[in-house]
Design a protein around this motif. Structure first.
Motif, PDB file in Angstrom:
ATOM      1  N   MET A 179      16.897  -2.674 -13.718  1.00  0.00           N
ATOM      2  CA  MET A 179      15.447  -2.656 -13.606  1.00  0.00           C
ATOM      3  C   MET A 179      14.822  -1.443 -14.294  1.00  0.00           C
ATOM      4  O   MET A 179      13.646  -1.462 -14.666  1.00  0.00           O
ATOM      5  N   TRP A 180      15.603  -0.368 -14.445  1.00  0.00           N
ATOM      6  CA  TRP A 180      15.012   0.864 -15.011  1.00  0.00           C
ATOM      7  C   TRP A 180      15.983   1.640 -15.883  1.00  0.00           C
ATOM      8  O   TRP A 180      15.758   2.819 -16.183  1.00  0.00           O
ATOM      9  N   ALA A 181      17.052   1.040 -16.317  1.00  0.00           N
ATOM     10  CA  ALA A 181      18.008   1.696 -17.215  1.00  0.00           C
ATOM     11  C   ALA A 181      17.355   1.927 -18.585  1.00  0.00           C
ATOM     12  O   ALA A 181      16.257   1.417 -18.862  1.00  0.00           O
ATOM     13  N   PRO A 182      18.003   2.665 -19.475  1.00  0.00           N
ATOM     14  CA  PRO A 182      17.354   3.067 -20.739  1.00  0.00           C
ATOM     15  C   PRO A 182      16.815   1.928 -21.593  1.00  0.00           C
ATOM     16  O   PRO A 182      15.803   2.090 -22.271  1.00  0.00           O
ATOM     17  N   ARG A 183      17.478   0.749 -21.568  1.00  0.00           N
ATOM     18  CA  ARG A 183      17.010  -0.353 -22.415  1.00  0.00           C
ATOM     19  C   ARG A 183      16.475  -1.517 -21.581  1.00  0.00           C
ATOM     20  O   ARG A 183      16.492  -2.675 -22.020  1.00  0.00           O
ATOM     21  N   ALA A 184      15.995  -1.234 -20.393  1.00  0.00           N
ATOM     22  CA  ALA A 184      15.465  -2.280 -19.518  1.00  0.00           C
ATOM     23  C   ALA A 184      14.316  -3.014 -20.198  1.00  0.00           C
ATOM     24  O   ALA A 184      13.461  -2.400 -20.839  1.00  0.00           O
ATOM     25  N   ASP A 185      14.302  -4.341 -20.087  1.00  0.00           N
ATOM     26  CA  ASP A 185      13.234  -5.146 -20.676  1.00  0.00           C
ATOM     27  C   ASP A 185      12.970  -6.346 -19.763  1.00  0.00           C
ATOM     28  O   ASP A 185      13.695  -6.558 -18.784  1.00  0.00           O
ATOM     29  N   PRO A 186      11.941  -7.143 -20.034  1.00  0.00           N
ATOM     30  CA  PRO A 186      11.610  -8.251 -19.135  1.00  0.00           C
ATOM     31  C   PRO A 186      12.723  -9.270 -18.961  1.00  0.00           C
ATOM     32  O   PRO A 186      12.819  -9.905 -17.902  1.00  0.00           O
ATOM     33  N   ILE A 187      13.558  -9.455 -19.975  1.00  0.00           N
ATOM     34  CA  ILE A 187      14.628 -10.457 -19.878  1.00  0.00           C
ATOM     35  C   ILE A 187      15.717  -9.993 -18.918  1.00  0.00           C
ATOM     36  O   ILE A 187      16.119 -10.727 -18.009  1.00  0.00           O
ATOM     37  N   ASN A 188      16.210  -8.764 -19.101  1.00  0.00           N
ATOM     38  CA  ASN A 188      17.268  -8.347 -18.179  1.00  0.00           C
ATOM     39  C   ASN A 188      16.741  -8.046 -16.780  1.00  0.00           C
ATOM     40  O   ASN A 188      17.483  -8.142 -15.802  1.00  0.00           O
ATOM     41  N   ARG A 189      15.441  -7.742 -16.661  1.00  0.00           N
ATOM     42  CA  ARG A 189      14.875  -7.636 -15.302  1.00  0.00           C
ATOM     43  C   ARG A 189      14.869  -9.001 -14.604  1.00  0.00           C
ATOM     44  O   ARG A 189      15.132  -9.105 -13.408  1.00  0.00           O
ATOM     45  N   ALA A 190      14.564 -10.051 -15.370  1.00  0.00           N
ATOM     46  CA  ALA A 190      14.585 -11.400 -14.792  1.00  0.00           C
ATOM     47  C   ALA A 190      16.004 -11.793 -14.386  1.00  0.00           C
ATOM     48  O   ALA A 190      16.220 -12.369 -13.307  1.00  0.00           O
TER      49      ALA A 190
END
Length: 354
Positions: A179-190
């Protein structure tokens, strides 16, 4: 708000089906045209590995598996692969087994077909880790990403409920960090949110009835999603802490992640309200911390690092090792004092987040 992000999806075949591991492994060996297969499995997984590989010709079985992949174990496995002219590795086991296969692939480029028997998730990432002189080094390399993963929930039935819980919470940690790692984005949050939902459904079912195959399938599904999200987002604060603890103090991987997770979540959540709301919804709770606490209480989850051999006298050293690797993108700035307080609480199992 307009979306603006860069996302990489890793290329990998996933074959999912209870009772179909041997069939799917044989199919992948044939598809890849492999003729010299090395099977990597710990002595404890030997019977399962023999069953999974019953329909293929195996050049060598290698059982030199150890937690955190010591460099010397990696060198022995690399030598065995070279001596037998191996052109495919089949790993059967948990994260340590997959990790050893990755160590061989890192220097040889030999492809891996991974057959997980836990919820570690290493099989779905391009992350490798090696330990030397009590220091764990991790890296990212496409060479170590297994070309195929064969999931079979029946292979997890021998994993006791207690270890299933720890392993599943390790997977949950991948979801949270994503949810908040360096390359977090909407896809991996989903993906991470769906992973939380699946693990929150699957793990209590396993705890209630270790033979519950549907619960184990949900946990495997959630573990896969968590690993895909983690591979995209990268290592956040939680994983940086746990990699140091595992490598420097030889703590058990899954139990360490399960113990540290609630403290990191409680530390970061107030500074990441959007991620917090997404996780709370996935847990089906008012807040993410409340959802995780409720799940941990139901599972009787690991609670204190002291129970796994971490000595209070090592906290200051651990803080000094973690602080330089804290991701700059962490939702909150992290001081030595913050880390010291977090590790003291996780060591004792008190001051539990609420």
């Amino acid at each position: 708000m307009a979306m603006d992000f860069h996302h990489v999806t890793l290329g990998q075949r996933v074959l999912f089906g209870a009772g179909r591991a041997a069939e799917n492994v044989a199919g992948e060996v044939s598809r890849l045209g492999a003729t010299r297969v090395m099977v990597v499995a710990s002595p404890a997984e030997e019977t399962v590995a023999q069953q999974v590989c019953r329909d293929i010709d195996v050049a060598v079985f290698h059982d030199g598996v150890a937690p955190h992949v010591p460099v010397e174990r990696a060198e022995v496995a690399r030598k065995a692969a070279a001596e037998h002219a191996i052109d495919l590795i089949v790993s059967v086991g948990g994260g340590s087994t997959t990790g050893l296969a990755k160590a061989v692939a890192l220097t040889s480029g030999i492809p891996i077909v991974a057959v997980p028997t836990t919820y570690a998730g290493s099989e779905a990432t391009n992350v490798w880790g090696l330990t030397e002189a009590s220091r764990k080094t991790t890296g990212v390399d496409t060479a170590v990403l297994p070309v195929s993963v064969v999931y079979d929930a029946q292979l997890t039935l021998s994993l006791p409920a207690e270890l299933s819980v720890a392993s599943g919470l390790n997977a949950l940690a991948h979801c949270v960090d994503s949810m908040w790692a360096p390359r977090a984005d909407p896809i991996n949050r989903a993906l991470g949110a769906e992973g939380i939902r699946a693990l929150t459904e699957g793990l209590p079912a396993i705890q209630a009835d270790p033979s519950n195959l549907e619960g184990r399938e949900q946990a495997l599904y959630g573990a896969y999603l968590s690993a895909v999200a983690f591979a995209s987002a990268g290592s956040g604060l939680h994983h940086k802490i746990c990699h140091v603890l595992g490598g420097a103090y030889d703590l058990p991987h899954a139990q360490t992640h399960a113990t540290v997770l609630p403290y990191v979540l409680a530390f970061n959540a107030p500074a990441a309200p959007d991620a917090e709301r997404r996780m709370a919804a996935a847990f089906g709770a008012d807040t993410a911390v409340a959802g995780l606490n409720a799940l941990r209480a139901e599972l009787n989850a690991p609670r204190a690092l002291k129970d796994y051999g971490f000595d209070e006298s090592s906290i200051d050293e651990a803080v000094a090792l973690v602080l330089p690797v804290v991701p700059p993108s962490n939702p909150r700035s992290v001081s030595a004092g913050d880390l010291r307080d977090l590790l003291r609480s996780a060591h004792a199992g008190d001051n539990f987040p609420s």
